[in-house]
Design a protein around this motif. Structure first.
Motif, PDB file in Angstrom:
ATOM      1  N   PHE A  26       0.819  -1.210   0.000  1.00  0.00           N
ATOM      2  CA  PHE A  26       0.000   0.000   0.000  1.00  0.00           C
ATOM      3  C   PHE A  26       0.854   1.263   0.000  1.00  0.00           C
ATOM      4  CE2 PHE A  26      -3.500  -2.797   1.494  1.00  0.00           C
ATOM      5  CZ  PHE A  26      -4.423  -2.456   0.511  1.00  0.00           C
ATOM      6  N   ALA A  27       1.972   1.238   0.697  1.00  0.00           N
ATOM      7  CA  ALA A  27       2.852   2.408   0.707  1.00  0.00           C
ATOM      8  C   ALA A  27       3.343   2.724  -0.707  1.00  0.00           C
ATOM      9  CB  ALA A  27       4.034   2.171   1.638  1.00  0.00           C
ATOM     10  N   LEU A  28       3.764   1.706  -1.424  1.00  0.00           N
ATOM     11  CA  LEU A  28       4.223   1.905  -2.792  1.00  0.00           C
ATOM     12  C   LEU A  28       3.079   2.343  -3.700  1.00  0.00           C
ATOM     13  CD1 LEU A  28       6.445   1.725  -4.920  1.00  0.00           C
ATOM     14  CD2 LEU A  28       5.907  -0.709  -5.181  1.00  0.00           C
ATOM     15  N   ALA A  29       1.918   1.710  -3.541  1.00  0.00           N
ATOM     16  CA  ALA A  29       0.768   2.050  -4.382  1.00  0.00           C
ATOM     17  C   ALA A  29       0.340   3.500  -4.171  1.00  0.00           C
ATOM     18  CB  ALA A  29      -0.399   1.106  -4.073  1.00  0.00           C
ATOM     19  N   LEU A  30       0.312   3.952  -2.926  1.00  0.00           N
ATOM     20  CA  LEU A  30      -0.118   5.324  -2.632  1.00  0.00           C
ATOM     21  C   LEU A  30       0.906   6.341  -3.108  1.00  0.00           C
ATOM     22  CD1 LEU A  30      -1.704   4.928   0.913  1.00  0.00           C
ATOM     23  CD2 LEU A  30      -2.772   4.762  -1.329  1.00  0.00           C
ATOM     24  N   LEU A  31       2.185   6.009  -2.988  1.00  0.00           N
ATOM     25  CA  LEU A  31       3.218   6.914  -3.470  1.00  0.00           C
ATOM     26  C   LEU A  31       3.115   7.100  -4.984  1.00  0.00           C
ATOM     27  CD1 LEU A  31       5.779   8.586  -3.040  1.00  0.00           C
ATOM     28  CD2 LEU A  31       7.116   6.475  -3.270  1.00  0.00           C
ATOM     29  N   VAL A  32       2.984   6.000  -5.706  1.00  0.00           N
ATOM     30  CA  VAL A  32       2.856   6.080  -7.167  1.00  0.00           C
ATOM     31  C   VAL A  32       1.561   6.789  -7.546  1.00  0.00           C
ATOM     32  CG1 VAL A  32       2.674   4.741  -9.293  1.00  0.00           C
ATOM     33  CG2 VAL A  32       4.281   4.037  -7.505  1.00  0.00           C
ATOM     34  N   ALA A  33       0.479   6.517  -6.809  1.00  0.00           N
ATOM     35  CA  ALA A  33      -0.802   7.162  -7.088  1.00  0.00           C
ATOM     36  C   ALA A  33      -0.701   8.677  -6.941  1.00  0.00           C
ATOM     37  CB  ALA A  33      -1.873   6.611  -6.155  1.00  0.00           C
ATOM     38  N   ALA A  34      -0.093   9.122  -5.843  1.00  0.00           N
ATOM     39  CA  ALA A  34       0.024  10.563  -5.602  1.00  0.00           C
ATOM     40  C   ALA A  34       0.905  11.243  -6.645  1.00  0.00           C
ATOM     41  CB  ALA A  34       0.575  10.805  -4.196  1.00  0.00           C
ATOM     42  N   VAL A 145      -3.494   0.872  -6.826  1.00  0.00           N
ATOM     43  CA  VAL A 145      -4.183   0.345  -5.642  1.00  0.00           C
ATOM     44  C   VAL A 145      -4.840  -1.000  -5.966  1.00  0.00           C
ATOM     45  CG1 VAL A 145      -6.021   0.747  -3.966  1.00  0.00           C
ATOM     46  CG2 VAL A 145      -4.527   2.633  -4.631  1.00  0.00           C
ATOM     47  N   PHE A 146      -5.422  -1.120  -7.158  1.00  0.00           N
ATOM     48  CA  PHE A 146      -6.024  -2.396  -7.538  1.00  0.00           C
ATOM     49  C   PHE A 146      -4.972  -3.501  -7.600  1.00  0.00           C
ATOM     50  CE2 PHE A 146     -10.050  -0.591  -8.037  1.00  0.00           C
ATOM     51  CZ  PHE A 146     -10.964  -1.537  -8.455  1.00  0.00           C
ATOM     52  N   LEU A 147      -3.786  -3.182  -8.096  1.00  0.00           N
ATOM     53  CA  LEU A 147      -2.725  -4.181  -8.132  1.00  0.00           C
ATOM     54  C   LEU A 147      -2.313  -4.602  -6.723  1.00  0.00           C
ATOM     55  CD1 LEU A 147      -0.465  -2.806 -11.013  1.00  0.00           C
ATOM     56  CD2 LEU A 147      -1.844  -4.899 -11.044  1.00  0.00           C
ATOM     57  N   ALA A 148      -2.247  -3.634  -5.819  1.00  0.00           N
ATOM     58  CA  ALA A 148      -1.880  -3.946  -4.436  1.00  0.00           C
ATOM     59  C   ALA A 148      -2.936  -4.825  -3.777  1.00  0.00           C
ATOM     60  CB  ALA A 148      -1.702  -2.651  -3.642  1.00  0.00           C
ATOM     61  N   VAL A 149      -4.206  -4.507  -4.012  1.00  0.00           N
ATOM     62  CA  VAL A 149      -5.290  -5.264  -3.395  1.00  0.00           C
ATOM     63  C   VAL A 149      -5.365  -6.682  -3.953  1.00  0.00           C
ATOM     64  CG1 VAL A 149      -7.802  -5.411  -3.156  1.00  0.00           C
ATOM     65  CG2 VAL A 149      -6.635  -3.219  -2.825  1.00  0.00           C
ATOM     66  N   LYS A 150      -5.229  -6.807  -5.251  1.00  0.00           N
ATOM     67  CA  LYS A 150      -5.366  -8.124  -5.878  1.00  0.00           C
ATOM     68  C   LYS A 150      -4.336  -9.110  -5.343  1.00  0.00           C
ATOM     69  CE  LYS A 150      -5.611 -10.412 -10.372  1.00  0.00           C
ATOM     70  NZ  LYS A 150      -5.641 -10.227 -11.845  1.00  0.00           N
ATOM     71  N   GLY A 151      -3.134  -8.646  -5.074  1.00  0.00           N
ATOM     72  CA  GLY A 151      -2.085  -9.531  -4.599  1.00  0.00           C
ATOM     73  C   GLY A 151      -2.260 -10.002  -3.167  1.00  0.00           C
ATOM     74  N   LEU A 152      -3.266  -9.462  -2.462  1.00  0.00           N
ATOM     75  CA  LEU A 152      -3.464  -9.831  -1.062  1.00  0.00           C
ATOM     76  C   LEU A 152      -4.625 -10.799  -0.862  1.00  0.00           C
ATOM     77  CD1 LEU A 152      -2.833  -6.321   0.513  1.00  0.00           C
ATOM     78  CD2 LEU A 152      -1.286  -8.280   0.512  1.00  0.00           C
ATOM     79  N   GLY A 153      -5.351 -11.123  -1.917  1.00  0.00           N
ATOM     80  CA  GLY A 153      -6.377 -12.158  -1.836  1.00  0.00           C
ATOM     81  C   GLY A 153      -7.723 -11.725  -1.297  1.00  0.00           C
ATOM     82  N   PRO A 154      -8.334 -10.650  -1.811  1.00  0.00           N
ATOM     83  CA  PRO A 154      -9.669 -10.262  -1.335  1.00  0.00           C
ATOM     84  C   PRO A 154     -10.717 -11.288  -1.750  1.00  0.00           C
ATOM     85  CG  PRO A 154      -9.108  -9.023  -3.306  1.00  0.00           C
ATOM     86  CD  PRO A 154      -7.877  -9.813  -2.928  1.00  0.00           C
ATOM     87  N   THR A 155     -11.793 -11.349  -0.985  1.00  0.00           N
ATOM     88  CA  THR A 155     -12.879 -12.274  -1.321  1.00  0.00           C
ATOM     89  C   THR A 155     -14.175 -11.532  -1.677  1.00  0.00           C
ATOM     90  OG1 THR A 155     -13.285 -12.512   1.058  1.00  0.00           O
ATOM     91  CG2 THR A 155     -11.984 -14.232  -0.020  1.00  0.00           C
ATOM     92  N   ASN A 156     -14.436 -10.393  -1.045  1.00  0.00           N
ATOM     93  CA  ASN A 156     -15.593  -9.576  -1.415  1.00  0.00           C
ATOM     94  C   ASN A 156     -15.129  -8.598  -2.492  1.00  0.00           C
ATOM     95  OD1 ASN A 156     -17.802  -7.838  -1.624  1.00  0.00           O
ATOM     96  ND2 ASN A 156     -18.259  -7.963   0.562  1.00  0.00           N
ATOM     97  N   LEU A 157     -15.124  -9.073  -3.733  1.00  0.00           N
ATOM     98  CA  LEU A 157     -14.456  -8.327  -4.800  1.00  0.00           C
ATOM     99  C   LEU A 157     -15.163  -7.021  -5.141  1.00  0.00           C
ATOM    100  CD1 LEU A 157     -13.471 -11.269  -7.180  1.00  0.00           C
ATOM    101  CD2 LEU A 157     -12.265 -10.339  -5.193  1.00  0.00           C
ATOM    102  N   ARG A 158     -16.470  -6.999  -5.081  1.00  0.00           N
ATOM    103  CA  ARG A 158     -17.186  -5.769  -5.420  1.00  0.00           C
ATOM    104  C   ARG A 158     -16.944  -4.685  -4.384  1.00  0.00           C
ATOM    105  NH1 ARG A 158     -20.618  -5.238  -9.360  1.00  0.00           N
ATOM    106  NH2 ARG A 158     -20.926  -7.503  -9.531  1.00  0.00           N
ATOM    107  N   LEU A 159     -17.039  -5.039  -3.122  1.00  0.00           N
ATOM    108  CA  LEU A 159     -16.825  -4.053  -2.059  1.00  0.00           C
ATOM    109  C   LEU A 159     -15.359  -3.642  -1.986  1.00  0.00           C
ATOM    110  CD1 LEU A 159     -18.532  -2.572  -0.018  1.00  0.00           C
ATOM    111  CD2 LEU A 159     -18.021  -4.351   1.663  1.00  0.00           C
TER     112      LEU A 159
END
Length: 213
Positions: A26-34, A145-159
């Motif tokens: 998340f730190a990397l994702a937020l830095l690149v996002a900003a 952020v989507f790349l960061a989230v996907k690599g962590l294994g979410p299950t409620n994909l819509r939320l």
């Protein structure tokens, strides 16, 4: 091989989980996002000409605080929803609190204004483009952020998709504050929220496809 033997075999071959991997992602994702949103904003829209003066006012930082506070709740929600089977919990309250506050401030401002001034307080000069400007500036964060989230294994994909997109759009809105000339809480309460809501809706629709693992 029975179930207990299979579980034992999988457990003995499992590598230890790095407890800091989510924070680093998340730190990397937020830095690149900003940085991505900032470069995009400067290239497409530019800084507001009177930024040095506006930044000396409390109203400017109140405007900046709206997406900044939303981003805190969105980050908490996204980080929780990134883990299998975990709910966002009270993170949504953190997201909702600044929204309610700016709605109240906007309503009080409009209510106290003369009738002929109310439309300008709500619409400003950029209401038609504001949500779509936020949408454009959200693209770098949406991807990272989507790349960061996907690599962590979410299950409620819509939320999880909605939360990740809200996080991206709140960062984009913070950056957008350095271009946007609007200084009315009534404007932010509608059009900033509409921009972040638009991106979140797209994230909710895209989550089941983009976050599948």
């Amino acid at each position: 091989m029975n179930t207990e033997e299979l579980v034992t075999l999988l457990a003995t071959r499992a590598d230890p989980v790095d407890p800091g991997i989510a924070a680093r992602r998340f730190a990397l994702a937020l830095l690149v996002a900003a940085l991505g949103s900032l470069l995009l904003m400067k290239g497409v829209y530019g800084l507001r000409p009177d930024l040095s003066f506006a930044a000396q006012t409390g109203l400017f930082w109140a405007k900046f605080a709206l997406p900044a506070c939303i981003s805190i709740g969105a980050l908490a929600a996204t980080s929780r929803l990134s883990r299998p089977g975990v709910k966002a919990g009270r993170a949504w309250w953190v997201v909702g609190a600044p929204v309610v506050l700016v709605w109240v401030a906007g309503a009080l401002l409009v209510g106290a204004a003369a009738p002929e001034d109310r439309s300008s307080l709500i619409l400003g000069i950029s209401w038609r483009s504001c949500p779509f400007n936020i949408l454009l500036l959200s693209i770098p964060g949406f991807v990272t952020v989507f790349l960061a989230v996907k690599g962590l294994g979410p299950t409620n994909l819509r939320l999880a998709g909605a939360a990740a997109a809200l996080l991206a759009s709140s960062i984009a809105t913070m950056v957008y504050c350095f271009h946007c000339p609007e200084m009315s809480p009534a404007f932010w309460s509608i059009w900033y929220i509409a921009g972040m809501g638009l991106v979140s809706a797209i994230g909710a629709m895209a989550g089941p496809k983009l976050l599948r693992w």
